[in-house]
Each structure stands twice: as structure tokens, then as C-alpha cells.
Design an enzyme around this catalytic site. Structure first.
Site, mmCIF file in Angstrom:
data_model
loop_
_atom_site.group_PDB
_atom_site.id
_atom_site.type_symbol
_atom_site.label_atom_id
_atom_site.label_comp_id
_atom_site.label_asym_id
_atom_site.label_seq_id
_atom_site.Cartn_x
_atom_site.Cartn_y
_atom_site.Cartn_z
ATOM 1 C CE LYS A 1 99.520 39.114 130.065
ATOM 2 N NZ LYS A 1 100.629 38.168 130.294
ATOM 3 C CB THR B 1 109.529 28.066 133.812
ATOM 4 O OG1 THR B 1 109.928 28.322 132.453
ATOM 5 C CG2 THR B 1 108.359 27.111 133.817
ATOM 6 C CG PHE C 1 111.966 24.571 119.637
ATOM 7 C CD1 PHE C 1 113.182 24.463 120.293
ATOM 8 C CD2 PHE C 1 111.118 23.478 119.611
ATOM 9 C CE1 PHE C 1 113.550 23.267 120.919
ATOM 10 C CE2 PHE C 1 111.471 22.274 120.230
ATOM 11 C CZ PHE C 1 112.689 22.176 120.884
ATOM 12 C CG LEU C 2 107.184 30.789 120.025
ATOM 13 C CD1 LEU C 2 107.568 32.147 120.574
ATOM 14 C CD2 LEU C 2 105.675 30.708 119.870
ATOM 15 N NE ARG C 3 113.297 32.725 115.071
ATOM 16 C CZ ARG C 3 113.602 33.130 113.845
ATOM 17 N NH1 ARG C 3 114.770 33.660 113.580
ATOM 18 N NH2 ARG C 3 112.724 33.017 112.855
ATOM 19 C CE LYS D 1 112.769 26.282 124.699
ATOM 20 N NZ LYS D 1 112.698 27.078 123.498
ATOM 21 C CG PHE E 1 121.768 32.237 117.235
ATOM 22 C CD1 PHE E 1 120.757 32.088 116.314
ATOM 23 C CD2 PHE E 1 121.423 32.586 118.524
ATOM 24 C CE1 PHE E 1 119.427 32.283 116.657
ATOM 25 C CE2 PHE E 1 120.101 32.780 118.879
ATOM 26 C CZ PHE E 1 119.110 32.626 117.929
ATOM 27 N N GLY F 1 127.911 40.853 119.741
ATOM 28 C CA GLY F 1 127.107 41.937 120.295
ATOM 29 C C GLY F 1 127.290 42.065 121.790
ATOM 30 C CB CYS G 1 114.264 31.890 126.405
ATOM 31 S SG CYS G 1 112.480 31.894 126.198
HETATM 32 N N1 LIG Z 1 108.865 33.977 125.323
HETATM 33 C C1 LIG Z 1 109.445 33.145 124.472
HETATM 34 O O1 LIG Z 1 109.991 33.530 123.440
HETATM 35 C C2 LIG Z 1 109.460 31.657 124.753
HETATM 36 C C3 LIG Z 1 109.851 30.771 123.740
HETATM 37 C C4 LIG Z 1 109.851 29.412 124.013
HETATM 38 C C5 LIG Z 1 109.476 28.953 125.263
HETATM 39 N N2 LIG Z 1 109.120 29.836 126.233
HETATM 40 C C6 LIG Z 1 108.701 29.312 127.536
HETATM 41 O O2 LIG Z 1 107.285 29.387 127.618
HETATM 42 C C7 LIG Z 1 106.886 29.669 128.968
HETATM 43 C C8 LIG Z 1 106.011 30.906 128.999
HETATM 44 O O3 LIG Z 1 106.791 32.004 128.591
HETATM 45 P P1 LIG Z 1 106.122 33.401 128.188
HETATM 46 O O4 LIG Z 1 107.223 34.239 127.657
HETATM 47 O O5 LIG Z 1 104.920 33.154 127.350
HETATM 48 O O6 LIG Z 1 105.676 33.920 129.635
HETATM 49 P P2 LIG Z 1 104.700 35.145 129.971
HETATM 50 O O7 LIG Z 1 105.125 35.637 131.302
HETATM 51 O O8 LIG Z 1 104.604 36.060 128.815
HETATM 52 O O9 LIG Z 1 103.253 34.448 130.123
HETATM 53 C C9 LIG Z 1 102.903 33.598 131.155
HETATM 54 C C10 LIG Z 1 101.431 33.861 131.479
HETATM 55 O O10 LIG Z 1 100.954 32.834 132.346
HETATM 56 C C11 LIG Z 1 99.995 33.409 133.217
HETATM 57 N N3 LIG Z 1 99.801 32.483 134.332
HETATM 58 C C12 LIG Z 1 100.667 32.155 135.302
HETATM 59 N N4 LIG Z 1 100.119 31.235 136.119
HETATM 60 C C13 LIG Z 1 98.875 30.965 135.652
HETATM 61 C C14 LIG Z 1 97.829 30.084 136.028
HETATM 62 N N5 LIG Z 1 97.953 29.265 137.078
HETATM 63 N N6 LIG Z 1 96.699 30.078 135.312
HETATM 64 C C15 LIG Z 1 96.560 30.878 134.254
HETATM 65 N N7 LIG Z 1 97.522 31.727 133.823
HETATM 66 C C16 LIG Z 1 98.669 31.762 134.497
HETATM 67 C C17 LIG Z 1 100.601 34.750 133.565
HETATM 68 O O11 LIG Z 1 99.624 35.648 134.051
HETATM 69 C C18 LIG Z 1 101.186 35.180 132.210
HETATM 70 O O12 LIG Z 1 100.257 35.953 131.467
HETATM 71 C C19 LIG Z 1 108.177 29.787 129.769
HETATM 72 O O13 LIG Z 1 108.475 28.548 130.346
HETATM 73 C C20 LIG Z 1 109.198 30.118 128.718
HETATM 74 O O14 LIG Z 1 110.514 29.707 129.069
HETATM 75 C C21 LIG Z 1 109.087 31.181 126.002
#
Ligand SMILES: NC(=O)c1ccc[n+]([C@@H]2O[C@H](COP(=O)([O-])OP(=O)(O)OC[C@H]3O[C@@H](n4cnc5c(N)ncnc54)[C@H](O)[C@@H]3O)[C@@H](O)[C@H]2O)c1
Length: 435
Positions: free
Chosen positions: A35, A86, A152-154, A207, A252, A256, A263
């Protein structure tokens, strides 16, 4: 401010790029070397509208860079954001915090001066306490304050959501952390974004309550849709009618195939588990988790019904695989369960998705992918629209009619009015309305 993002996925990379665009100096760290290599070469590992341009602009300006390790890069940081995944723990549905804890250990070893450690990942109540304890145990001399700042982004609208948030929530038990976070978000609060400061545990729970409420709205209208089908009502009009009420709101309320994504499924489950652990069960949330799980197979049955009650040896075309439009994210996409159920019943699946096919190929190698909706629909007994990409909102039904085996269209997102489709000889089946 000097900011380090630990985790450069959907949230870490978008937040990092946006912080850089606000004028901060940002280092995005990810342990996935592929990445980071891609990002350094100017390639964006995810599909998110506007992200490539934002990263490129800020990389050129020297405000964002990419590293595989915190070593050496954390020394100057005013704030380090934890934005790692998570996911649900397979054994019990609790949030798997192992990535968060590993990040906390890395941070403890890397900090050199007072640093605010901010949990942006969605984490259960009390995780901030754990992060703080881990940092103190790993490095007793580390000068840190641990804060919560849920995101809170989508996906699909991540940049506008980050830059124009409904609110920014920060959970702090430390005045120094509060002032650093206020400075980081100043460009947004100056532009009118409300900053809500609360206790760390309250912020963590906010959250989950937010996502659970949204999932509940979706599940509510989905159940109303089922009733509409039984009583001959139209759920789109019901949604319009109730959505006009300020106390409810129109968003919302699109019936569907059930919520999916990275999430809502994991967060509703984790919240239900936390509530049980604290002997304060959230029955509403437990119920909606079960309803939503069942709904996907229910949608497969709808498609099977449309195929005449049996799909053995028949081809079903699926349009849209990602959990929603404008993302390549396949995590917990309803299409996964629907397609599995169709295959269990003997169907062959052909499919097309504008951005999700690369990921989908890895998860469902048996699917025959087409380069466009019409190739995908060749020989299909049913064409099922599962994800409402814009590209599917103006299908050429005359062309579709010429390639399918049978003119049956299942519209799981209620994109089309029946007359738009039926005038081309198609029968349409929607959700929560008459055929
Ligand atoms: N995706 C969404 O729309 C969204 C929106 C709000 C909140 N969240 C929350 O944000 C968090 C991240 O979600 P995401 O969708 O970005 O996940 P993701 O899987 O896209 O990204 C997580 C990244 O963290 C990296 N990683 C893991 N452990 C690591 C470490 N020790 N050091 C460095 N990098 C590490 C992974 O390689 C991965 O690239 C989650 O808790 C999720 O619930 C996500």
C-alpha cells in the site's frame, strides 16, 4: 500541526489527505508495504472520488508522505491518530481490538515528546482506557494524552463528509489534548463545523449509537417494505410521507436488500455485545442485527421467485456488487450473501460492477464477469440490480432485452418506475411495492 496517521485505509488515508489539505503536515503510516509503495508511486489503493487528486496535490506541496513504520516519524508528531481496522471477532462478534492494541504499543515506543494519541477507529467504550494503559506499560516515560475522535465519513462521499462534517466529536479527559485537537480542526470549526467536546467514553459510545441508529432506520423501512408488499402499499411513498416529518428525516429510508459495508454490520454487533457485557442489553439492536442477516437470503428468494421458483441451471445477472455505489469496498456487501444463496440453489452468476470487480473476483471466483451490464446480462433469466450505481440508473432496456434469456428485472433498490421498464417488455419486481 504535525500529524501521523497509523493505518492508511479508507479512514486513515482520507483523513490524512484532508488534514494535509487543511495545511497540516501529515505522515500516513501503514504496515502494508504494498500500500505504501503504491501511495509513494502516486497510486491510490482504494476507489474514493476525489482522493487521487487530493493526495497528489498535497504530496506535491510536501504536506503528505507515506511510511511503513512509526520509527523515526513519530518524534515530531503533535498528534498520532489510530485509524486501523476494528473488524468483528469471528469467535463472538465483539470488536477485534488487536490492531488497535498493536498500534498503541508501536506508538508508545516511538513518541519522544508530549503527543496526543487519538483513536479515530471505531472502538468499544473503554478502549481509550486500554490504549492509555498499554502505552504506559510499554513505555512508562511516554508523555501522552489519549483522546477519542470517532469518524463519521461515508465511503463514496468521504472527502466532502470530512471537509463539511455535521459535527466533530472529540472525547477528552485532558486539557492539553483538547487544545491540540481544537487546533487541528480549527480550519473546519472556523468554517462553521460544530465541535462537540465530551468525555472519552461518551465519545466512543456516541459513534456506536450513531451507526446503530442509522442501521435501525434502514431496517425499519425494510420491514415496512415487506408489509407494503403484503397489503398493496408502496414503500417509496410511505418513506416520502414519514421522511417529510422533521423528527424523522428523509435519509436512510430507502428500502433495499439490507445494510452491509465495513461499518454497520460489525458496529451493530459490537454494540449489542458491549451492552450485554454491561448487563444492559439493547434489544432493539439485537433484533435488527437478526432481521438484517435474514434479509439477504430473503432477497435471494425474491430473485428465485422471479425466475419462476427454481434457478437450477439458470443464469442470474447481478448488476452492482459493492455494498454501496462509489466505492470498491466489498466488505459485508449484501451481494455476497445473495449470490451465495443463489448459487446454493443451483444458479450460475454473471455480474458487472463499475469498481468492485477486482475485489469481488477474489471473493467469488466462480462469477462470470462482463465488461458492461449488457455483456453480463447475456442469457440471464433474471437481471437483478443490487447496488444503485449511477451507471445503472439509465440502462438501455431495449439493448438489455436483446441479450437476456427472459425479460425479468429485479430492482432491489427501487431505481426504476415500473412503466419505464415494462414498456420494453420487462417485468419488474421491486422492494415494497406492487410489480
Ligand atoms: N470505512 C469507513 O467508511 C469508516 C467510517 C468511519 C469509521 N470507520 C472506522 O475506522 C477504522 C478503520 O476503517 P477502514 O475502513 O479505514 O479500515 P481499512 O481496513 O481500510 O484500513 C486499516 C489499515 O490499517 C492498517 N494497519 C493495521 N494495523 C496497523 C499497524 N499496527 N500499523 C500501521 N498500519 C496498520 C492496515 O494495513 C490497513 O491498511 C475502523 O475502526 C472503522 O470501523 C470506518
Amino acid at each position: 500541526m504535525n500529524i501521523v496517521m497509523v493505518g492508511s485505509g479508507y479512514v486513515g488515508l482520507v483523513s490524512g489527505a484532508c488534514f494535509a489539505d487543511l495545511g497540516h503536515t501529515v505522515i500516513c503510516v501503514d504496515k502494508d508495504a504494498g500500500k505504501i509503495e503504491a501511495l509513494r508511486a502516486g497510486r491510490i489503493p482504494i476507489y474514493e472520488p476525489g482522493l487521487a487528486e487530493l493526495v497528489e496535490k498535497n504530496a506535491k506541496a510536501g504536506r503528505i508522505s507515506f511510511e511503513t513504520s512509526l520509527d523515526g516519524v513519530a518524534a515530531a508528531a503533535d498528534a498520532i491518530f489510530i485509524a486501523v481496522g476494528t473488524p468483528s471477532r469471528a469467535s463472538d462478534g465483539h470488536a477485534d481490538l488487536s490492531y488497535v492494541y498493536a498500534a498503541a504499543q508501536d506508538i508508545a515506543r516511538a513518541v519522544r515528546k508530549f503527543t496526543v494519541v487519538v483513536t479515530k477507529s471505531t472502538v468499544p467504550v473503554g478502549t481509550g482506557d486500554d490504549v492509555e494503559r498499554i502505552i504506559r506499560e510499554t513505555n512508562p516515560t511516554a508523555d501522552v494524552a489519549v483522546a477519542s475522535n470517532p469518524e463519521f465519513l461515508r465511503e463514496g462521499a468521504a472527502i466532502p463528509d470530512f471537509m463539511h462534517p455535521d459535527r466533530i466529536v472529540i472525547g477528552v479527559n485532558d486539557a492539553r489534548a483538547e487544545s491540540v485537537l481544537a487546533a487541528i480542526y480549527k480550519p473546519l470549526t472556523d468554517a462553521g463545523a460544530p465541535l462537540m467536546t465530551m468525555g472519552r467514553r461518551t465519545s466512543e459510545l456516541t459513534k456506536y449509537a450513531n451507526n446503530a441508529f442509522l442501521a435501525m432506520k434502514i431496517t425499519f423501512i425494510n420491514e415496512v417494505a415487506d408489509l407494503c408488499e403484503r397489503v398493496g402499499a408502496d414503500v417509496r411513498d410511505v418513506a416520502k410521507g414519514i421522511g417529510a416529518d422533521d423528527r424523522i428525516g428523509a435519509k436512510f429510508l430507502q428500502a433495499g436488500p439490507g445494510y452491509g459495508g465495513s461499518c454497520f454490520p460489525k458496529d451493530t454487533l459490537a454494540l449489542a455485545k458491549t451492552a450485554q457485557d454491561y448487563d444492559s442489553p439493547l434489544r432493539l439492536i439485537e433484533t435488527l442485527v437478526a432481521i438484517n442477516d435474514n434479509r439477504k437470503r430473503q432477497m435471494a428468494r425474491k430473485i428465485i421467485q422471479a425466475a419462476g421458483g427454481d434457478v437450477r441451471g439458470k443464469t442470474i445477472c447481478v448488476l452492482g456488487l459493492t455494498f454501496k455505489p462509489n466505492t470498491d469496498d466489498m466488505r459485508e456487501a449484501p451481494s455476497l450473501s445473495i449470490i451465495q444463496a443463489l448459487r446454493d440453489s443451483g444458479a450460475t452468476i454473471r455480474a458487472y460492477d463499475p469498481e468492485g470487480m477486482e475485489h469481488a473476483k477474489l471473493l467469488m471466483p466462480h462469477i462470470v464477469f462482463g465488461p458492461d451490464p449488457y455483456s453480463a446480462a447475456e442469457g440471464a433469466t433474471v437481471t437483478a440490480l443490487i447496488t444503485e450505481w449511477d451507471e445503472f440508473k439509465s440502462l438501455d432496456f431495449a439493448r438489455l432485452r436483446s441479450v437476456v434469456a427472459s425479460p425479468m428485472f429485479v430492482d432491489l433498490r427501487n431505481v426504476y418506475r415500473p412503466d419505464e421498464v415494462s414498456r420494453h417488455g420487462f417485468t419488474i419486481v421491486g422492494v415494497g411495492r406492487k410489480a
